[in-house]
Scaffold this motif. Structure first.
Motif, mmCIF file in Angstrom:
data_model
loop_
_atom_site.group_PDB
_atom_site.id
_atom_site.type_symbol
_atom_site.label_atom_id
_atom_site.label_comp_id
_atom_site.label_asym_id
_atom_site.label_seq_id
_atom_site.Cartn_x
_atom_site.Cartn_y
_atom_site.Cartn_z
ATOM 1 N N ARG A 82 0.765 -1.204 0.033
ATOM 2 C CA ARG A 82 -0.133 0.095 -0.061
ATOM 3 C C ARG A 82 0.812 1.342 -0.046
ATOM 4 N NH1 ARG A 82 -2.492 -4.304 2.469
ATOM 5 N NH2 ARG A 82 -4.653 -4.447 1.637
ATOM 6 N N ARG A 116 1.832 2.342 -3.705
ATOM 7 C CA ARG A 116 0.853 2.529 -4.675
ATOM 8 C C ARG A 116 0.684 3.674 -5.506
ATOM 9 N NH1 ARG A 116 -4.228 0.194 -5.502
ATOM 10 N NH2 ARG A 116 -4.586 1.797 -6.975
ATOM 11 N N ARG A 173 -6.352 -5.560 -13.976
ATOM 12 C CA ARG A 173 -7.751 -5.444 -13.038
ATOM 13 C C ARG A 173 -8.809 -6.591 -13.848
ATOM 14 N NH1 ARG A 173 -6.431 0.151 -12.984
ATOM 15 N NH2 ARG A 173 -7.118 0.497 -14.965
ATOM 16 N N PRO A 196 -7.420 -6.339 -1.052
ATOM 17 C CA PRO A 196 -7.963 -5.257 -1.630
ATOM 18 C C PRO A 196 -7.210 -4.140 -1.420
ATOM 19 C CG PRO A 196 -9.535 -5.687 -0.003
ATOM 20 C CD PRO A 196 -8.477 -7.020 -0.043
ATOM 21 N N GLY A 197 -6.600 -3.252 -2.226
ATOM 22 C CA GLY A 197 -5.973 -2.128 -2.277
ATOM 23 C C GLY A 197 -4.371 -2.252 -2.533
ATOM 24 N N ASP A 200 -7.067 -1.428 -7.577
ATOM 25 C CA ASP A 200 -8.318 -1.347 -6.688
ATOM 26 C C ASP A 200 -9.164 -2.490 -7.587
ATOM 27 O OD1 ASP A 200 -7.650 0.535 -4.811
ATOM 28 O OD2 ASP A 200 -7.924 1.949 -6.512
#
Length: 539
Positions: free
Chosen positions: A496, A499, A515, A529-530, A534
């Motif tokens: 994170r 990112r 994705r 998630p994240g 996303d």
């Protein structure tokens, strides 16, 4: 490693430094850095002082035996081991906490956990050793999920099969470095992959983050040892065929390498293993400057020589490691082989280093079946310092010292200008945030086309403002790294924390493809998630 893992620090409770050791560490750091010391020593928040929100989820009866809502379990799985994680946990600040910690022993239990998370609208975060330094396991998933289940693979830690003919082993993802090598030793094999987190990090974590390990050249990443991977996804099993190589389209293994838990829970892998090195030769070379050392490294790795160790420390870094005078750079240079003497290769490398002003003391070379460990005193000193560093970092919050790292990779032609820009940006930001600072550099890995510089920042910390201080430094350094042409990470993964810069580095068509891949294997977006991207769909 038999003690209870600390809920806030690196290592086990019985390994944490006492006040006398903290004072001695503070005095040593103050003598080297010129700041820090042994003033008021802060105390970490005890687990019974930590306030945690109550769990939002209750595991179904069929999974209750492998699930825990114990407060220590939840706190210990709420963070990795970056400096930011360390100071937060030291103060008992746990902003994001898993609701349930699950420890499956079988793939069937993992499948049941994923089914439960999908039906409950909960996020599922795969967890290896919890050693991420980029927020990779922090359960910061937002309010779109009903809760978070941390899937700890620690109980899946066995070497299942060894193929002595092909030189590979089938190993479960939860095996730590010591655990898997102890089992491989029974078969006369080893895995020469030693990240700094080796004591606690796991095979699955190495694969998911594309970990960098023992070799400074050649086989630098876990990618180079991976033969095939098996993972469980909410849509089914993802397993590649075991082969030495294949040109059959985009590699399923390469999609899982570096996937950081968003495409599946890695459960096991066939890994190329080696016979232990019997022949070693090494020495620490002193060079007149970091620039001279960089040129020596470039010529060594570009000459067809592939030393196992080729780590260049700038003068300040060498002094901190305990073997330098603060005026000269140090090149920790070593060769090893299971089946042939390597002294000649070391001599060839030393001839290159000598042309750049390198000097050294006596070379140590030996042949000893099953030998382990480096060859000369200075090299051993650096190795011990390297592996001890995570424990030393536990002292920094108590002593009021900011200490963190960032790393990257860049081509040789761009390196001199790149280094000046990045060193300047990090130093300016650190001095602005902290008043004074020391920024050092070493080469963690080196390739024929470029090095992987690893920067360390040490500065006085303002208690209670450490995150704000480091965030300012990290932003400036990361902006400079990307602007000067480097990668936001060579081996620490994205998580994170990286990112914002990863989003700028990757091609947008690739992001769209990633994705789409995630939507196919994880349609409800429950897996970590994240991280990386996303999820395209809400659960």
């Amino acid at each position: 490693m038999g003690g209870v893992r600390s809920h806030w620090a690196w290592g086990t409770e019985d390994q944490l430094p006492g006040r006398d050791e903290l004072r001695a560490t503070g005095e040593l750091l103050a003598s080297v850095l010129g700041f820090g010391g042994t003033g008021d020593l802060a105390e970490p928040a005890a687990i019974d002082q930590v306030r945690l929100p109550g769990p939002r989820l209750s595991p179904p009866a069929a999974l209750a035996a492998i699930c825990s809502v114990d407060r220590r379990d939840r706190a210990a799985h709420a963070h990795g081991h970056s400096y930011r994680d360390l100071v937060r946990a030291f103060r008992g600040q746990f902003d994001h906490v898993p609701d349930v910690v699950a420890r499956p022993e079988t793939e069937g239990e993992i499948e049941a956990l994923l089914d439960w998370c999908a039906s409950a609208g909960a996020a599922a975060i795969p967890f290896g050793g919890g050693t991420s330094v980029v927020g990779g396991v922090e359960p910061a998933v937002g309010d779109r999920y009903a809760g978070v289940v941390c899937i700890d693979l620690a109980r899946m830690d066995r070497v299942l099969e060894v193929d002595p003919i092909s030189g590979a082993a089938l190993i479960q993802a939860g095996a730590t470095g010591p655990r898997l090598n102890a089992q491989l030793a029974e078969h006369g094999r080893t895995l020469r992959h030693f990240p700094q987190s080796w004591e606690f990090s796991t095979l699955g974590g190495w694969i998911a983050t594309r970990s960098g390990g023992h070799y400074a050249t050649g086989r630098t990443h876990i990618d180079d040892f991976t033969e095939s991977i098996r993972a469980l996804t909410p849509s089914g099993v993802w397993e590649s065929r075991r082969l030495p190589g294949s040109g059959a389209g985009v590699s399923p293994d390469r999609m899982l390498l570096g996937s950081e838990g968003i495409l599946g829970v890695i459960t096991q892998a066939w890994i190329r293993v080696q016979r232990p090195p019997a022949h070693r030769a090494g020495v620490t070379v002193r060079l007149p400057s970091f620039a001279a050392g960089a040129e020596a490294v470039r010529e060594i790795v570009g000459s067809g020589l592939y030393p196992a160790g080729c780590r260049l420390l700038d003068p300040a870094e060498a002094r901190l490691a305990g073997g330098g005078d603060g005026a000269r750079a140090h090149l920790v240079l070593g060769f090893e082989s299971a089946d042939r003497p390597v002294r000649g290769e070391l001599d060839a490398a030393l001839e290159i280093a000598a042309a750049r002003g390198g000097t050294w003391d006596e070379v140590r070379a030996r042949t000893e079946p099953g030998a382990s460990g480096p060859s000369d005193r200075q090299t051993r000193q650096w190795r011990d310092s390297f592996l001890r560093m995570p424990y030393l970092r536990n002292a920094y919050p108590a002593l009021g010292i900011l200490a963190e790292t960032f790393e990257t990779a860049i081509t040789w032609d761009a390196f001199p200008a790149f280094h000046d820009v990045v060193l300047g940006a990090a130093g300016d930001a650190a001095r602005s945030a902290c008043g004074r600072a020391l920024v050092t550099c070493r080469f963690a890995f080196a390739y024929p086309d470029g090095p992987a510089p690893y920067y360390s920042v040490l500065a006085p910390a303002r208690r209670g403002a450490e995150e704000e201080q480091w965030d300012a430094i990290k932003r400036a350094a990361s902006d400079a790294v990307l602007a000067a042409g480097g990668t936001i990470t060579h081996h620490h993964a994205v998580g994170r924390d990286h990112r914002p810069w990863y989003d700028r580095q990757r091609p947008e068509p690739f992001a769209a493809a990633l994705r789409a891949a995630k939507a196919a294997v994880d349609p409800r977006g429950i897996l970590n998630p994240g991280v990386l991207i996303d999820p395209a769909l809400a659960p």
